[in-house]
Design an enzyme around this catalytic site. Structure first.
Site, mmCIF file in Angstrom:
data_model
loop_
_atom_site.group_PDB
_atom_site.id
_atom_site.type_symbol
_atom_site.label_atom_id
_atom_site.label_comp_id
_atom_site.label_asym_id
_atom_site.label_seq_id
_atom_site.Cartn_x
_atom_site.Cartn_y
_atom_site.Cartn_z
ATOM 1 N N LEU A 76 0.862 -1.186 0.000
ATOM 2 C CA LEU A 76 0.000 0.000 0.000
ATOM 3 C C LEU A 76 0.894 1.229 0.000
ATOM 4 O O LEU A 76 1.652 1.450 0.947
ATOM 5 C CB LEU A 76 -0.904 0.011 1.229
ATOM 6 C CG LEU A 76 -2.015 -1.031 1.316
ATOM 7 C CD1 LEU A 76 -2.826 -0.813 2.587
ATOM 8 C CD2 LEU A 76 -2.915 -0.971 0.101
ATOM 9 N N HIS A 77 0.817 2.008 -1.077
ATOM 10 C CA HIS A 77 1.617 3.234 -1.174
ATOM 11 C C HIS A 77 0.671 4.408 -0.999
ATOM 12 O O HIS A 77 -0.225 4.637 -1.821
ATOM 13 C CB HIS A 77 2.324 3.301 -2.531
ATOM 14 C CG HIS A 77 3.447 4.294 -2.575
ATOM 15 N ND1 HIS A 77 3.245 5.639 -2.709
ATOM 16 C CD2 HIS A 77 4.790 4.116 -2.473
ATOM 17 C CE1 HIS A 77 4.415 6.269 -2.714
ATOM 18 N NE2 HIS A 77 5.368 5.360 -2.571
ATOM 19 N N LEU A 78 0.845 5.160 0.070
ATOM 20 C CA LEU A 78 -0.096 6.210 0.459
ATOM 21 C C LEU A 78 0.329 7.551 -0.114
ATOM 22 O O LEU A 78 1.169 8.260 0.447
ATOM 23 C CB LEU A 78 -0.187 6.283 1.981
ATOM 24 C CG LEU A 78 -0.461 4.946 2.687
ATOM 25 C CD1 LEU A 78 -0.499 5.137 4.190
ATOM 26 C CD2 LEU A 78 -1.745 4.314 2.186
#
Length: 649
Positions: A76-78
């Protein structure tokens, strides 16, 4: 939906799901990190897209790696280029190694802060091992809510769950445990120790202890210290992870690993005092439990090294001695860091900041100054002395609480863009100074007073004290109250370097093992024989619950025989003034009776004698009086009384 799909991935955020090719970053749009999808988020909540473990968290909190139960590696790249923000817009609710359920909240991201920094808020879900694991994936593009189905996946052949049968067993057991503690809505908090799940519940009357004890894999239940304890045995960690994976708390409820809830509204003064005591005990045990086995292992290493040195097999001037000594001493030397880190997690504070405070008070130069009696600071006519905090426990638990409170206070007025730098400076400076100059010395002096008082009491009549405490000690184990004595052991080791009390308690473990061994050797029932031998081996390795709940308590007489043998052993330990230099007991812990400075002395042989006599008495009484095959095993153990209403030893 086609039948080929055997795995679902859920949306980690509310918003609009878009194709990876539409993401404004070539690393993701060209699928260099693997295939997946992206979301333009509408709110701050981020949930786990699948059940699994947190594999990694970027230091700047902008990326979280999840390894699913099926072996998928999800990143998950925020946001885009949010690495430049040094973690400021993100608040994490998990840590590396945590088990997460699908759709459980794992973090939040401040969308306004990201946009004000002129960064994009796009959340990318990339499966980095897509080509190795996945045959086909269908994504549900368009508007969605967090936790809704985002993608359906067909796994490649051979990529189903590993250890599937065992995992399903634990998952089934976990489901029933949750049901019999009153359901997820009745759970406030959950921790575990070496053998037990320890629940903090809203309403204990909603539990079903009889049904719980009938579950295969559950040895028994107990209530103590505000906890509802489910005794599992050696598989407790696997069962704990299975339970945690099924607890999908909403964002308004506390995470199961969060600090013990206060729940003090509308309570009487006595109830508030009891609640506070339970929270304190829970924090102390929660801070120490994760490192108890490491302390024990290090103690054995120290004992064996002393033995080898005494036999002239190893030279104190050699590199081997230096290396092994460093291994054995590391956990004790850096105990403030480890205790602080665990206490912060238990309290829901900043574990890294607390660990830095622990590192400061265990800093070698300051320890050297403490040994020389130098002063840390002079303010007017008052000199504040250095105090050595290696082996310290209680000062760091208080420090963890201070870190949490001060950091929370700073977040109310320090601008968000300055918090990443300003907050750590203030927290480390204030808490380290307060610990050094005020709380640390006071608590340390009180610890010395506690150790001195215990020594005085033991010297008054150690044999009688040993017989009494050992005769009843395993009753404390039944109710889970023995963990309340653990801080006294470690305080002894911290202030004195050894512990009479730990030496006394050690032989009670041998007593239970001797009784279980006698049952195993006498019975002609194949299943009972197997249980008895396994329980005896476990006891001789330092864990009594399998012997108690599998054998001795269910037949009653073996438990009485074990307690009598333990009382005899405790009397001998007190009479012979036996000391112990590490926390691990029973037969496996015999090296703990070797003096690290003097090597093998009469203390060691006295310990061997007390251990042997405890084993012989427990075994003999059980074999000739405590058990025969005509006896009926008790199917259920009565629910223990509330220990707050019982006399505590």
């Amino acid at each position: 939906m086609k039948d080929i799909y055997n795995l679902s991935v859920y949306s980690p955020a509310s918003g609009r799901i878009i194709k990876l090719s539409d993401v404004d970053d070539p690393v993701f749009s060209k699928k260099m990190m693997g295939d997946g999808f992206a979301i333009e988020p509408m709110d701050e909540k981020i949930v786990s897209p699948a059940a699994g473990k947190i594999a990694f968290i970027a230091p700047t909190k902008h990326a979280i790696g999840i390894e699913t139960n099926e072996g998928l590696a999800i990143v998950l790249h925020l946001g885009i280029d949010t690495v430049d923000l040094n973690g400021t817009p993100f608040e994490l609710f998990v840590k590396e190694g945590d088990s997460v359920a699908e759709n459980s909240k794992i973090c939040s991201m401040d969308l306004k802060a990201i946009e004000s920094a002129e960064k994009k808020t796009t959340v990318i879900t990339a499966i980095t091992n897509f080509s190795e694991k996945i045959k086909e994936m269908t994504v549900e593009y368009g508007n969605t809510s967090a936790g809704n189905l985002a993608a359906s996946i067909e796994l490649l052949p051979g990529n189903k769950k590993s250890k599937q049968h065992q995992t399903e067993n634990y998952q089934s057991l976990a489901e029933n445990i949750i049901r019999y503690v009153g359901g997820e809505e009745n759970i406030d908090s959950l921790i575990h120790c070496i053998t037990r799940l320890r629940f903090y519940l809203k309403d204990e009357s909603k539990t079903n202890g009889d049904a719980m004890q009938d579950l295969k894999g559950v040895l028994g239940v107990a209530t103590a210290g505000g906890q509802y304890q489910v005794i599992i045995g050696p598989a407790v960690n696997d069962v704990y992870e299975a339970v945690m994976s099924q607890l999908s708390f909403s964002e308004n409820k506390q995470d199961a690993a969060s600090p013990i809830p206060d729940n003090s509204e509308d309570k009487t003064v006595l109830e508030k005092i009891k609640n506070g005591s339970n929270q304190l005990l829970g924090t102390i045990t929660g801070s120490m439990t994760p490192i108890i086995s490491i302390l024990a292992a290090s103690g054995v290493m120290k004992g064996l090294l002393a033995l080898l040195t005494g036999l002239n097999v190893v030279s104190e001037a050699g590199n081997f001695y230096l290396l092994v000594s460093a291994m054995a001493d590391a956990v004790f030397y850096f105990l403030p860091i480890l205790i602080g880190f665990n206490a912060a997690i238990r309290l829901g504070g900043n574990a890294i900041l607390t660990a830095v405070v622990g590192g400061a008070i265990a800093y070698p130069t300051l320890l050297e100054a403490a040994d020389k009696g130098l002063n840390v600071l002079s303010i007017g006519p008052v000199d504040f002395p250095f105090v050595s905090y290696s082996y310290s426990i209680f000062p760091m638990i208080l420090a963890a609480w201070l870190v949490k409170k001060i950091e929370a206070w700073l977040k109310t007025w320090v601008p968000a863009f300055l918090q990443a730098i300003i907050n750590p400076i203030i927290v480390i400076g204030l808490v380290t100074s307060i610990t050094f100059l005020i709380t640390g010395p006071v608590i340390t002096w009180l610890s010395f007073a506690l150790a001195s008082g215990l020594e005085t009491f033991l010297n008054w009549n150690a044999p009688i004290f040993g017989a009494i405490i050992d005769g009843f000690y395993q009753i404390l184990v039944i109710f889970g109250l023995h963990w309340g004595i653990m801080p006294i052991y470690i305080n002894d080791f911290a202030t004195l370097g050894y512990s009479h009390l730990s030496a006394m308690v050690s032989v009670t473990i041998v007593g239970q093992g001797g009784a279980a061994l006698a049952v195993a050797m006498k019975t002609k029932k194949a299943e009972l024989k197997e249980i008895g031998y396994a329980a005896a081996i476990s006891a001789f390795c330092g864990i009594t619950e399998p012997a108690i709940y599998g054998i001795t308590l269910r037949y009653r007489r073996p438990f009485i025989c074990a307690s009598i043998g333990s009382a005899v052993g405790g009397f001998l330990v007190g009479l012979l003034d036996v000391n112990m230099w590490s926390i691990i007991g029973s037969i496996i812990g015999l090296p703990s009776y070797i003096d690290p400075k003097l090597g093998i002395t009469s203390n060691f042989w006295f310990a061997v004698l007390a251990t042997a006599i405890t084993l012989i008495v427990s075994f003999t009484l059980t074999y000739f009086w405590g058990y025969n095959d005509s006896m009926q095993m008790r199917e259920k153990r009565e629910k223990p009384k509330n220990p707050a209403k019982m006399q505590q030893f």
